[in-house]
Design a protein around this motif. Sequence first.
Motif, mmCIF file in Angstrom:
data_model
loop_
_atom_site.group_PDB
_atom_site.id
_atom_site.type_symbol
_atom_site.label_atom_id
_atom_site.label_comp_id
_atom_site.label_asym_id
_atom_site.label_seq_id
_atom_site.Cartn_x
_atom_site.Cartn_y
_atom_site.Cartn_z
ATOM 1 N N THR A 1 0.850 -1.185 0.000
ATOM 2 C CA THR A 1 0.000 0.000 0.000
ATOM 3 C C THR A 1 0.888 1.238 0.000
ATOM 4 O O THR A 1 1.723 1.419 0.875
ATOM 5 N N VAL A 2 0.709 2.114 -1.010
ATOM 6 C CA VAL A 2 1.539 3.310 -1.116
ATOM 7 C C VAL A 2 0.793 4.557 -0.657
ATOM 8 O O VAL A 2 1.420 5.591 -0.412
ATOM 9 N N LEU A 3 -0.531 4.484 -0.569
ATOM 10 C CA LEU A 3 -1.312 5.619 -0.092
ATOM 11 C C LEU A 3 -2.483 5.103 0.726
ATOM 12 O O LEU A 3 -3.249 4.265 0.256
ATOM 13 N N GLN A 4 -2.605 5.590 1.951
ATOM 14 C CA GLN A 4 -3.705 5.189 2.830
ATOM 15 C C GLN A 4 -4.396 6.449 3.350
ATOM 16 O O GLN A 4 -3.773 7.294 4.001
ATOM 17 N N SER B 1 -9.654 16.765 9.859
ATOM 18 C CA SER B 1 -9.410 15.583 10.684
ATOM 19 C C SER B 1 -9.090 14.414 9.777
ATOM 20 O O SER B 1 -9.314 14.462 8.569
ATOM 21 N N GLY B 2 -8.559 13.353 10.371
ATOM 22 C CA GLY B 2 -8.200 12.180 9.597
ATOM 23 C C GLY B 2 -6.715 12.126 9.290
ATOM 24 O O GLY B 2 -5.954 13.054 9.608
ATOM 25 N N ASP B 3 -6.293 11.035 8.681
ATOM 26 C CA ASP B 3 -4.872 10.803 8.407
ATOM 27 C C ASP B 3 -4.654 10.415 6.955
ATOM 28 O O ASP B 3 -5.495 9.737 6.337
ATOM 29 N N ILE B 4 -3.487 10.828 6.431
ATOM 30 C CA ILE B 4 -3.047 10.435 5.094
ATOM 31 C C ILE B 4 -1.619 9.927 5.217
ATOM 32 O O ILE B 4 -0.740 10.649 5.681
ATOM 33 N N HIS B 5 -1.397 8.680 4.833
ATOM 34 C CA HIS B 5 -0.069 8.079 4.873
ATOM 35 C C HIS B 5 0.364 7.758 3.449
ATOM 36 O O HIS B 5 -0.330 7.056 2.721
ATOM 37 N N CYS B 6 1.529 8.268 3.065
ATOM 38 C CA CYS B 6 2.004 8.108 1.691
ATOM 39 C C CYS B 6 3.436 7.591 1.693
ATOM 40 O O CYS B 6 4.267 8.022 2.496
ATOM 41 N N LYS B 7 3.721 6.660 0.782
ATOM 42 C CA LYS B 7 5.071 6.146 0.579
ATOM 43 C C LYS B 7 5.497 6.481 -0.847
ATOM 44 O O LYS B 7 4.905 5.998 -1.803
ATOM 45 N N GLY B 8 6.514 7.307 -0.976
ATOM 46 C CA GLY B 8 7.001 7.658 -2.301
ATOM 47 C C GLY B 8 6.669 9.087 -2.688
ATOM 48 O O GLY B 8 5.977 9.815 -1.975
ATOM 49 N N LYS B 9 7.182 9.499 -3.850
ATOM 50 C CA LYS B 9 7.017 10.857 -4.349
ATOM 51 C C LYS B 9 5.710 10.979 -5.131
ATOM 52 O O LYS B 9 5.388 10.152 -5.974
ATOM 53 N N TYR C 1 9.771 19.489 -7.160
ATOM 54 C CA TYR C 1 9.749 18.033 -7.018
ATOM 55 C C TYR C 1 11.098 17.461 -6.568
ATOM 56 O O TYR C 1 11.286 16.238 -6.588
ATOM 57 N N GLY C 2 12.031 18.338 -6.179
ATOM 58 C CA GLY C 2 13.288 17.865 -5.586
ATOM 59 C C GLY C 2 14.380 17.524 -6.564
ATOM 60 O O GLY C 2 15.356 16.854 -6.194
ATOM 61 N N LEU C 3 14.263 17.961 -7.816
ATOM 62 C CA LEU C 3 15.295 17.682 -8.802
ATOM 63 C C LEU C 3 16.232 18.882 -8.939
ATOM 64 O O LEU C 3 15.816 20.028 -8.801
ATOM 65 N N THR C 4 17.482 18.598 -9.213
ATOM 66 C CA THR C 4 18.474 19.667 -9.365
ATOM 67 C C THR C 4 18.396 20.251 -10.773
ATOM 68 O O THR C 4 17.803 19.663 -11.691
ATOM 69 N N ASN C 5 19.023 21.421 -10.957
ATOM 70 C CA ASN C 5 19.066 22.034 -12.281
ATOM 71 C C ASN C 5 19.782 21.133 -13.280
ATOM 72 O O ASN C 5 19.420 21.080 -14.463
ATOM 73 N N GLU C 6 20.813 20.413 -12.801
ATOM 74 C CA GLU C 6 21.544 19.501 -13.687
ATOM 75 C C GLU C 6 20.627 18.368 -14.163
ATOM 76 O O GLU C 6 20.647 17.992 -15.357
ATOM 77 N N ILE D 1 3.759 8.137 -7.457
ATOM 78 C CA ILE D 1 2.301 8.257 -7.528
ATOM 79 C C ILE D 1 1.958 9.466 -8.384
ATOM 80 O O ILE D 1 2.472 10.564 -8.148
ATOM 81 N N LEU D 2 1.112 9.277 -9.384
ATOM 82 C CA LEU D 2 0.627 10.385 -10.198
ATOM 83 C C LEU D 2 -0.824 10.681 -9.824
ATOM 84 O O LEU D 2 -1.628 9.763 -9.643
ATOM 85 N N ILE D 3 -1.131 11.964 -9.724
ATOM 86 C CA ILE D 3 -2.499 12.402 -9.454
ATOM 87 C C ILE D 3 -2.945 13.294 -10.605
ATOM 88 O O ILE D 3 -2.338 14.334 -10.866
#
Length: 453
Positions: A11-14, A88-96, A124-129, A175-177
């Motif tokens: 499970t990657v998203l709960q 309220s409530g929880d969201i648990h995510c694994k991955g970008k 999204y955490g990528l460098t200019n290079e 994960i793509l949304i």
Amino acid sequence: MSGTENSNTETVLQVQNLSKTFPIYDNPARRLMELMLPWAASSPKQYQALDDISFSLKKGETVGIVGQNGAGKSTLLQCICNTLTPSSGDIHCKGKIAALLELGAGFNPEFTGRENIYLNGSIYGLTNEQMEERFDSICAFADIGEFIEQPVKTYSSGMFVRLAFAVIVHVDADILIIDEALAVGDALFSQKCMRFLEDFKENGSILFVSHDSSAVTRLCDRAIWLEKGKLRCEGTAKEVTEGYLEHIYAKQQDISISTFQSPPEEPMAEHVPEFEYWHDGRQDFLAGSSLRNDIKLQPFDTTSSSFGTGKAEIIDVFLRNEDGKKLSYAVGGEKAVVEIRFRALEELQSVIVGFLFKTIQGQVLFGDNSYLSLKNNPVVVKAGQVYKAQFAISLPYLVSAEYVMSAGVASGTQDEHVQHCWCHDALVMNVLSDHMVHGLIGLHMSYCHIKPV
């Protein structure tokens, strides 16, 4: 409705018991008073955008989200993307997570397309290079030409989508949304995106929001249906989209959903009028080989779900051959007559009968109805009488798989009609063999020549 489960998949998203409320103020002065003097201001009204939503997304799975405008779809996605804070409530995510939400989100309108590519890469955490290495590929996917050097405030909505989708394709997301983005793109680009998403499904996970039920059934393994902020149901994409479309249709036509289970009456062989047929030049060869497109036809399912006003009921759906005999087996490429039998429970004016051939997942392949053929001679049916609608066709070639045919009886016109009985999965077909190389449907080929010009 119960969805498919795979306990061996991570499970990657709960999402658990997620709720989101927004304060509603009578006027701007009350909002200002609460900000400046919270102890003196009266409590504003609360709008419940999401109410106790729970679902999961597994690795390699695609989940569709359907619902009318205002159902809470976009709010749910924004909470998952952390652009809104849940009440309220929880969201648990694994991955970008990479998201394509509302048009222009994450873009600076004053920046050029090039500058926004680098801006989004950094988000999204990528460098200019890393972005430099991917820049040419992003431009090729977006295919907006020299506009890449223009401020994005000059872009059309379609160009916005092209660039935004091209970026999220290249940010190594897990994960793509996707929120209704493909609805504003042109057909060719939408197909390019769908091909990418099909490939992405092999290793990534997708949350896909769309009003296009065929896109949901084609792309998604499961779906959830939101209504007024609540999770109305969850299940396979086919189950949920069919239920959603029934609900929308019933709401628009102010009808109730009914299920009919009348037993079919066994039809006798009958004369079938001659009709024009373009013979396939390969038919004789195919008929004597293992490539013949054999189609096993199941009996009409009296328990298949249906909906409508209840003023008519479908009692049988089957195929005849050109000799008029009811078929339990058919062959792709040959003549056939689709016959739909129904009983009128009230007198009906301007009756239309139609059918849809679909994959077992619900993707529509083809279909037709009686409206244009009988437009100048509208059909009136009498209460209590059984009628048959016949459609003389040449069966297409189909890839070996399971298919279903839905049938419907309505009255009105092509554009404005009332559905009296729509029967899901009325006829189930198993294609046992085929000669197909590409696509889902094969066409008749009368001849094929290769010769000097």
